[in-house]
Design an enzyme around this catalytic site. Sequence first.
Site, PDB file in Angstrom:
ATOM      1  N   TYR A   5       0.824  -1.216   0.000  1.00 49.17           N
ATOM      2  CA  TYR A   5       0.000   0.000   0.000  1.00 49.17           C
ATOM      3  C   TYR A   5       0.859   1.268   0.000  1.00 49.17           C
ATOM      4  O   TYR A   5       0.440   2.306  -0.495  1.00 49.17           O
ATOM      5  CB  TYR A   5      -0.936  -0.026   1.207  1.00 49.17           C
ATOM      6  CG  TYR A   5      -2.208   0.754   1.010  1.00 49.17           C
ATOM      7  CD1 TYR A   5      -2.969   0.623  -0.148  1.00 49.17           C
ATOM      8  CD2 TYR A   5      -2.674   1.620   1.994  1.00 49.17           C
ATOM      9  CE1 TYR A   5      -4.141   1.329  -0.321  1.00 49.17           C
ATOM     10  CE2 TYR A   5      -3.855   2.324   1.832  1.00 49.17           C
ATOM     11  CZ  TYR A   5      -4.583   2.172   0.671  1.00 49.17           C
ATOM     12  OH  TYR A   5      -5.746   2.877   0.516  1.00 49.17           O
ATOM     13  N   LYS A  21      -3.384   8.189   3.183  1.00 51.18           N
ATOM     14  CA  LYS A  21      -4.574   7.945   4.011  1.00 51.18           C
ATOM     15  C   LYS A  21      -4.352   8.408   5.447  1.00 51.18           C
ATOM     16  O   LYS A  21      -5.283   8.894   6.106  1.00 51.18           O
ATOM     17  CB  LYS A  21      -4.938   6.458   3.988  1.00 51.18           C
ATOM     18  CG  LYS A  21      -5.464   5.963   2.654  1.00 51.18           C
ATOM     19  CD  LYS A  21      -6.770   6.641   2.255  1.00 51.18           C
ATOM     20  CE  LYS A  21      -7.363   6.007   1.013  1.00 51.18           C
ATOM     21  NZ  LYS A  21      -8.593   6.699   0.561  1.00 51.18           N
TER      22      LYS A  21
END
Length: 261
Positions: A155, A162
């Site tokens: 990720y 995020k």
Amino acid sequence: MLLEGKRLLITGVLTERSFAFSVARHAQEQGAEIVLTGFGRGLSITRRVAAKLPSTPDVLELDVTDESHYEAVVADLEQRWGAVDGVVHAIGFAPASAIGGDFLATPWEDVATAVRVSTYSFAAFGRAFGPLLARAGGGALVGLDFDASVAWPSYDWMGVAKAGLEATCRYLARDLGPQGTRVNLVAAGPVRTMAAKQIAGFDDLGDTWARRAPLGWDTGDPDPVGRAVCALLSDWLPAVTGEIIHVDGGAHAMGMDVPRR
């Protein structure tokens, strides 16, 4: 009719599996009037998918890196409704070098793109649409998140973006709260959306999630997330802001896989 009479701007509808599509469908079923956004080559895709909703909404162009697009969308909504009751931020993007397993090799230019699109745009939404929300008595700004409290395989910089999104949510809640606007995030479990296709090892992640979530988890079902977003857009949570609501079957709260009976 949880959202009867509400006027909502919803971004991020690309396929019927999109979280945003589920939000849009439930919002219409609960009485809301909605407008969608898309941009570039995705604009025609959003318009085609919009036709699959209970009632086909208008689709406006919004590139979150183009200030003139914000101005045009705000002008349209002012003329159309005069005020907006809710805005859904379902936008995220990272270049290939920023997501995929080579964290240290990602050049700043690609990191900057990921942060601008996935993080800063949430603040830009608050700046651009805040006045329209204020005219509606405050309303709600809701974003889509993926748990940034831990590091995930592959990720990479999207995870960093995020984490920034979660911090941005808190600061927006601080600055927009005095006008009555609630700002929250829904941290969703993994679902096979367009964004998920970028994540190497997504199948392993989905399998792990299903084992860990005490309520179980279906990577093919965006519906629980859509319902949660609609709840946050409604008047039923009037004192909730700056919050991250996990809609992930409870996986975030477990330290290991849950034994099944």
